[in-house]
Design an enzyme around this catalytic site. Sequence first.
Site, PDB file in Angstrom:
ATOM      1  N   GLU A  38      42.588  67.009  41.842  1.00 31.75           N
ATOM      2  CA  GLU A  38      42.576  65.666  42.437  1.00 31.75           C
ATOM      3  C   GLU A  38      41.154  65.147  42.610  1.00 31.75           C
ATOM      4  O   GLU A  38      40.876  63.977  42.378  1.00 31.75           O
ATOM      5  CB  GLU A  38      43.282  65.678  43.805  1.00 31.75           C
ATOM      6  CG  GLU A  38      44.790  65.760  43.710  1.00 31.75           C
ATOM      7  CD  GLU A  38      45.378  64.566  42.960  1.00 31.75           C
ATOM      8  OE1 GLU A  38      44.908  63.429  43.179  1.00 31.75           O
ATOM      9  OE2 GLU A  38      46.290  64.759  42.140  1.00 31.75           O
ATOM     10  N   CYS A 193      51.052  50.803  32.699  1.00 32.32           N
ATOM     11  CA  CYS A 193      50.529  49.615  33.386  1.00 32.32           C
ATOM     12  C   CYS A 193      48.999  49.638  33.284  1.00 32.32           C
ATOM     13  O   CYS A 193      48.285  49.783  34.262  1.00 32.32           O
ATOM     14  CB  CYS A 193      50.988  49.604  34.847  1.00 32.32           C
ATOM     15  SG  CYS A 193      50.707  48.019  35.656  1.00 32.32           S
ATOM     16  N   CYS A 200      54.388  46.331  29.258  1.00 29.85           N
ATOM     17  CA  CYS A 200      55.530  46.046  30.135  1.00 29.85           C
ATOM     18  C   CYS A 200      56.877  46.381  29.490  1.00 29.85           C
ATOM     19  O   CYS A 200      57.812  46.792  30.176  1.00 29.85           O
ATOM     20  CB  CYS A 200      55.503  44.589  30.563  1.00 29.85           C
ATOM     21  SG  CYS A 200      54.005  44.182  31.473  1.00 29.85           S
ATOM     22  N   CYS A 203      57.960  49.744  30.358  1.00 31.29           N
ATOM     23  CA  CYS A 203      57.779  50.135  31.773  1.00 31.29           C
ATOM     24  C   CYS A 203      59.125  50.251  32.496  1.00 31.29           C
ATOM     25  O   CYS A 203      59.960  49.349  32.416  1.00 31.29           O
ATOM     26  CB  CYS A 203      56.912  49.089  32.466  1.00 31.29           C
ATOM     27  SG  CYS A 203      56.605  49.491  34.191  1.00 31.29           S
ATOM     28  N   CYS A 209      59.667  43.995  38.448  1.00 31.76           N
ATOM     29  CA  CYS A 209      58.241  43.668  38.584  1.00 31.76           C
ATOM     30  C   CYS A 209      58.034  42.150  38.683  1.00 31.76           C
ATOM     31  O   CYS A 209      58.362  41.400  37.762  1.00 31.76           O
ATOM     32  CB  CYS A 209      57.460  44.214  37.392  1.00 31.76           C
ATOM     33  SG  CYS A 209      55.719  43.763  37.429  1.00 31.76           S
TER      34      CYS A 209
HETATM   35  S1  SF4 Z   1      56.238  45.623  34.194  1.00 31.20           S
HETATM   36 FE1  SF4 Z   1      54.845  45.370  35.920  1.00 31.20          FE
HETATM   37  S2  SF4 Z   1      54.392  47.432  36.608  1.00 31.20           S
HETATM   38 FE2  SF4 Z   1      55.260  47.595  34.554  1.00 31.20          FE
HETATM   39  S3  SF4 Z   1      53.535  47.584  33.153  1.00 31.20           S
HETATM   40 FE3  SF4 Z   1      54.175  45.473  33.367  1.00 31.20          FE
HETATM   41  S4  SF4 Z   1      52.912  44.680  35.028  1.00 31.20           S
HETATM   42 FE4  SF4 Z   1      52.817  46.895  35.151  1.00 31.20          FE
END
Ligand code: SF4
Length: 349
Positions: A38, A193, A200, A203, A209
Amino acid sequence: MDADAASLAQAVLTWFRRYGRQDLPWQQQDAYRVWLSEIMLQQTQVGTVIPYYQDFLKRFPNIRQLADASIDDVLQHWQGLGYYARARNLHKAAGLIRDTHKGRFPSSMEELQQLPGIGRSTAGAILSFAFGQHWPILDGNVKRVLARCFRVPGWYGRSETMKQLWYLAESITPAQDTADFNQAMMDIGAMVCLKSKPKCEACPLKDMCASYRHHSQADYPQKKPKRAKPHKHTLMLLHRHAETILLWRRPPSGIWGGLWSLPEVDVETAIELWQQSFLSITQAPVSIQQNIIHHQFTHYSLDISLAIVELETLPEKISDSDNYAWVEIDALASHGLPTPVRKLLSSLG
Ligand code: SF4
């Protein structure tokens, strides 16, 4: 945990099982190894950290060996990783664990945060990864994901913004599978992200989001507001006598410290100085050119105006001073001059 938070956690965990990083060398390890990773991962990417982590562990395989080592030895093994305060804190904390915790790694949030170099997020990571406890994390990657997903206003230096981010991190972190969830959030930040051009479509948070919904990914996290730079104005004095000009050596500290430049006065006091016959010159015709150079420093911007004084005779008062010199125009190149002053002189031909 409300239903929205539960479905978010579920989506993140499902994604993690399929795409998350599950073979990092510090995963499923004891607190010493998790802690070391970490600290190394702060401001440094995984790929860079892995070889350092492995070498460091070879030399300091446990907390006692780290605590008993000299700081020079520790720094030598940190060489190339940067941010050396991290290594110094690591060494100091190892000594404290040896001396005040009988060499056993503390396992409470309170005790961990008393060790140098361990803040709330690092403590959360150690407690969830090494001890299976239920604590959220908020490293740089997770902050970005949350700031975008929930369109959190403000920048990280604002306490209200950080409070809201911690509140969100606490609300969405599940009590079950906390370690996987925390690792997944870090992975989403590092792999999906991304700072610029977030992926996105890949994601797991896409459906919830807010930035994705409003096409405002680029607006979050919000940046530190830029403060307007102060603006200054100076008047440089170009004294010319035949083919020579008068240079002034600037004081050793401050801007352009120790370089040769032109004598300078504050614009506000210039008129007064002229009225008092600056340099005891009465015969000097003066022409003033306003704001001919604009220069940007990191902390302020500077406009330079120029007063040209043609002299028929050299005033004795200044000609013998160590910090003034009459210099042939052709010999200017051999004097260290600040770039804007050099520009200004060459523009005069
Ligand atoms: S959907 Fe939202 S959280 Fe996911 S990559 Fe895109 S901006 Fe980031």
